[in-house]
Design a protein around this motif. Structure first.
Motif, PDB file in Angstrom:
ATOM      1  N   SER A 268       0.822  -1.212   0.000  1.00 44.79           N
ATOM      2  CA  SER A 268       0.000   0.000   0.000  1.00 44.79           C
ATOM      3  C   SER A 268       0.856   1.262   0.000  1.00 44.79           C
ATOM      4  N   THR A 269       2.103   1.150   0.432  1.00 46.98           N
ATOM      5  CA  THR A 269       2.975   2.333   0.465  1.00 46.98           C
ATOM      6  C   THR A 269       3.411   2.766  -0.935  1.00 46.98           C
ATOM      7  N   SER A 270       3.019   2.012  -1.953  1.00 43.07           N
ATOM      8  CA  SER A 270       3.263   2.415  -3.345  1.00 43.07           C
ATOM      9  C   SER A 270       2.190   3.376  -3.841  1.00 43.07           C
ATOM     10  N   VAL A 271       1.195   3.637  -3.002  1.00 42.12           N
ATOM     11  CA  VAL A 271       0.019   4.407  -3.412  1.00 42.12           C
ATOM     12  C   VAL A 271      -0.046   5.735  -2.656  1.00 42.12           C
ATOM     13  N   VAL A 272      -0.510   6.762  -3.347  1.00 40.36           N
ATOM     14  CA  VAL A 272      -0.781   8.049  -2.720  1.00 40.36           C
ATOM     15  C   VAL A 272      -2.218   8.445  -3.039  1.00 40.36           C
ATOM     16  N   SER A 273      -2.900   9.038  -2.067  1.00 39.38           N
ATOM     17  CA  SER A 273      -4.283   9.467  -2.276  1.00 39.38           C
ATOM     18  C   SER A 273      -4.323  10.877  -2.832  1.00 39.38           C
ATOM     19  N   ALA A 274      -5.116  11.042  -3.896  1.00 37.40           N
ATOM     20  CA  ALA A 274      -5.303  12.376  -4.482  1.00 37.40           C
ATOM     21  C   ALA A 274      -6.493  13.096  -3.878  1.00 37.40           C
ATOM     22  N   GLY A 275      -7.131  12.474  -2.911  1.00 37.62           N
ATOM     23  CA  GLY A 275      -8.286  13.119  -2.278  1.00 37.62           C
ATOM     24  C   GLY A 275      -9.286  12.114  -1.762  1.00 37.62           C
ATOM     25  N   SER A 276      -8.938  11.412  -0.668  1.00 40.14           N
ATOM     26  CA  SER A 276      -9.865  10.447  -0.070  1.00 40.14           C
ATOM     27  C   SER A 276     -11.096  11.167   0.463  1.00 40.14           C
ATOM     28  N   TRP A 277     -12.210  10.455   0.465  1.00 48.50           N
ATOM     29  CA  TRP A 277     -13.450  11.026   0.979  1.00 48.50           C
ATOM     30  C   TRP A 277     -13.517  11.001   2.495  1.00 48.50           C
ATOM     31  N   ALA A 278     -12.637  10.221   3.122  1.00 49.30           N
ATOM     32  CA  ALA A 278     -12.579  10.148   4.579  1.00 49.30           C
ATOM     33  C   ALA A 278     -11.279   9.453   4.957  1.00 49.30           C
ATOM     34  N   ALA A 279     -10.839   9.650   6.190  1.00 45.05           N
ATOM     35  CA  ALA A 279      -9.621   8.992   6.661  1.00 45.05           C
ATOM     36  C   ALA A 279      -9.699   8.848   8.176  1.00 45.05           C
ATOM     37  N   TRP A 280      -9.527   7.625   8.661  1.00 48.43           N
ATOM     38  CA  TRP A 280      -9.739   7.390  10.085  1.00 48.43           C
ATOM     39  C   TRP A 280      -8.687   8.073  10.970  1.00 48.43           C
ATOM     40  N   ARG A 281      -7.500   8.346  10.428  1.00 49.70           N
ATOM     41  CA  ARG A 281      -6.475   9.010  11.237  1.00 49.70           C
ATOM     42  C   ARG A 281      -6.759  10.506  11.444  1.00 49.70           C
ATOM     43  N   SER A 360     -17.745  19.100   2.121  1.00 50.20           N
ATOM     44  CA  SER A 360     -16.937  18.037   2.720  1.00 50.20           C
ATOM     45  C   SER A 360     -15.466  18.204   2.360  1.00 50.20           C
ATOM     46  N   PRO A 361     -14.564  17.983   3.323  1.00 48.55           N
ATOM     47  CA  PRO A 361     -13.136  18.068   3.018  1.00 48.55           C
ATOM     48  C   PRO A 361     -12.666  16.838   2.247  1.00 48.55           C
ATOM     49  N   LEU A 362     -11.496  16.946   1.650  1.00 47.53           N
ATOM     50  CA  LEU A 362     -10.799  15.810   1.049  1.00 47.53           C
ATOM     51  C   LEU A 362      -9.526  15.574   1.842  1.00 47.53           C
ATOM     52  N   PHE A 363      -9.004  14.345   1.753  1.00 49.35           N
ATOM     53  CA  PHE A 363      -7.838  13.983   2.555  1.00 49.35           C
ATOM     54  C   PHE A 363      -6.725  13.487   1.640  1.00 49.35           C
ATOM     55  N   LEU A 364      -5.619  14.224   1.633  1.00 45.12           N
ATOM     56  CA  LEU A 364      -4.481  13.899   0.781  1.00 45.12           C
ATOM     57  C   LEU A 364      -3.431  13.131   1.581  1.00 45.12           C
ATOM     58  N   GLY A 365      -2.548  12.456   0.857  1.00 45.48           N
ATOM     59  CA  GLY A 365      -1.390  11.875   1.517  1.00 45.48           C
ATOM     60  C   GLY A 365      -1.090  10.456   1.116  1.00 45.48           C
TER      61      GLY A 365
END
Length: 403
Positions: A268-281, A360-365
Motif C-alpha cells: 500500500s505504500t506504493s500508493v498516494v491518495s489524491a483526495g480520499s473522501w474520509a480517513a480514520w487518522r 466536505s473536506p478531502l484527505f491527501l497523503g
C-alpha cells in the motif's frame, strides 16, 4: 347516582389504559431507514463497509423522536435497473422514511425516479459531479466530495510532490462513467503532462495488457479509477508483479478502502491518495472521528474504512435532520437537511446553500506504516486535510444546480 360511580371509574381506567397503550405503541414504532448498496459480488466489500458505518452511527445516535431506528437493507447488485426496483420496494412496501448507502451506479439510476419515490436519498459514495450540479434533485443529497472537487486536491497534491510535477500521467481504470470522468479531471489539471489512457471491462481479472499499455507510454504516474472492491486489489497486486510500481507512482483518485490497505500490507505504500473522501487518522485532530472509530472497532472488530466513515456521516446528517424537523415527513426532513449542521466522522458538515452537495473536506497523503498499530491497522493513509472552501469555490447555482 352511586351505581354510576363504579361504572364511570371503570370507564376512566379503560380510557387511561388505552391512552397509555397508544403512547407506548407510538414510541415503540420504529423509524425505518432504507440502506441500498451492493451486498454480493466483487464490489461487496464496499457495501460491507457502508452498512457497518451506518450501523455504527445508528447505535451512536440512539432513538429519534423517542422511536428506535430500524435499518432495512437491500442488495442493489451494483445494477441500475435492480437499484430502482429495490428502492421502489423500500419506499412502497417497507415504507422507509429515507434511503442511505448508495454508490454512483445506484444514485445515477435513482435520480430519474427520485420525484416518484418522494423520500430523501443521502448518498455517501457517489463521484459523478452531475449528481449535485446540472442533474441535482430536491430529494438527493451527497455527503462525499464529487469528482470536480478532486481536480483542486490533485493540483494541490502535485504542487507539494516534486516527483509528480514532472511525471508522465496515465489513466488506467474500468470502462464506466466514473472512470472516464476521472480521466477528464486529470486532463484539466494545469501544466500536467498527460501521455495516455486505457479502460478495461468491468469484469476484468487479468490486467496485464492494460498495465503493458501504461508501461509502453512511459508512464511515471498512474491514476487508477478502478472499482474499489476486489478488482482494485487485483490490479495493484498485478501492477507490482509486472514492475509498474517500480516505474510509476500509483495515484488513487479517492483513496483506498482500509480493508484493501490491510490486504495489501506494505504494498500500500506504493500508493498516494489524491483526495480520499474520509480517513480514520483524522481522529488525531477531530474528536468525533475518534468517537466513531472507537464505536466502530467495538462493534465490528476492525478499523473504520473510508466508506464506513462517510456512510456514518450521512446517517448522522439524516438523523439530526429528522430530529430538527420533529417529524419523518419527507418534505420536512428535506427542508431540515438544507440547514442542518452536524459534527461527523469527516468533521463539521453542512450542505451547500441552495444545493445538495456537502461542504466536505478531502484527505491527501501517502499510505504508510502505523506505529504502533491502531484498531488492528498496520498501514493507513497519512492525513492532510484539503477544505471544501478550496475545492468548491463556486455557489450551487453557479455550478448548474437549479432546484
Amino acid at each position: 347516582m352511586r351505581r354510576l360511580q363504579p361504572v364511570l371509574f371503570a370507564l376512566c381506567v379503560v380510557a387511561l389504559s388505552t391512552a397509555f397503550t397508544a403512547s407506548v405503541s407510538a414510541q415503540g414504532n420504529s423509524i425505518k431507514i432504507g440502506v441500498l448498496t451492493v451486498r454480493t459480488g466483487p464490489a461487496s466489500p464496499i457495501g460491507d463497509d457502508i452498512v457497518a458505518g451506518i450501523q455504527t452511527a445508528t447505535q451512536m445516535y440512539g432513538s429519534i423522536l423517542g422511536r428506535p431506528v430500524e435499518l432495512v437493507i437491500e442488495d442493489s447488485l451494483f445494477n441500475p435497473q435492480n437499484s430502482v426496483t429495490k428502492a421502489t420496494k423500500l419506499v412502497q412496501s417497507n415504507q422507509v422514511s429515507a434511503i442511505l448507502g448508495t454508490s454512483s451506479i445506484e444514485t445515477l439510476a435513482l435520480l430519474a425516479v427520485a420525484d416518484r419515490l418522494g423520500v430523501p436519498i443521502i448518498t455517501s459514495n457517489s463521484g459523478p459531479a452531475a449528481i449535485t450540479r446540472e442533474r441535482c434533485n430536491k430529494w438527493v443529497f451527497r455527503t462525499n466530495a464529487e469528482d470536480h472537487m478532486s481536480i483542486y486536491s490533485l493540483q494541490d497534491l502535485i504542487s507539494q510532490t516534486p516527483r509528480l510535477q514532472n511525471a508522465k500521467w496515465f489513466t488506467l481504470g474500468h470502462d464506466y462513467p466514473w472512470s472516464r470522468l476521472v480521466a477528464g479531471s486529470v486532463k484539466e489539471v494545469k501544466d500536467l503532462n498527460y501521455v495516455g489512457e486505457t479502460f478495461a471491462p468491468l469484469d476484468t481479472t487479468d490486467w496485464a495488457p492494460f498495465i503493458a499499455r501504461a508501461r509502453s507510454a512511459g508512464a511515471t504516474a498512474v491514476i487508477m479509477p478502478v472499482t474499489l472492491g476486489t478488482p482494485l486489489l487485483q490490479f495493484i497486486q498485478q501492477a507490482n508483479e509486472f514492475g509498474l510500481t517500480k516505474e510509476a507512482v500509483l495515484v488513487a483518485p479517492i483513496g483506498l478502502p482500509d480493508w484493501l490497505v490491510a490486504k495489501l500490507g506494505s504494498l500500500s505504500t506504493s500508493v498516494v491518495s489524491a483526495g480520499s473522501w474520509a480517513a480514520w487518522r483524522y481522529e488525531d485532530s477531530e474528536p468525533t472521528t475518534k468517537t466513531f472509530n472507537e464505536a466502530f472497532y467495538k462493534q465490528h472488530g476492525r478499523v473504520a474504512g473510508m466508506q464506513s466513515l462517510q456512510a456514518g456521516s450521512a446517517a448522522l446528517m439524516l438523523y439530526n435532520a429528522i430530529a430538527k424537523a420533529g417529524s419523518t415527513d419527507p418534505a420536512a426532513v428535506v427542508k431540515a437537511l438544507e440547514s442542518v449542521e452536524v459534527r461527523t466522522p469527516v468533521g463539521p458538515l453542512k450542505f451547500q446553500p441552495g444545493g445538495r452537495q456537502a461542504l466536505s473536506p478531502l484527505f491527501l497523503g501517502p499510505y504508510e506504516a502505523v506505529n504502533p498499530p491502531r484498531y488492528g491497522a498496520q498501514f493507513a493513509q497519512r492525513v492532510e486535510v484539503f477544505p471544501a472552501s478550496k475545492s468548491l469555490p463556486k455557489s450551487a447555482a453557479e455550478l448548474g444546480c437549479k432546484l
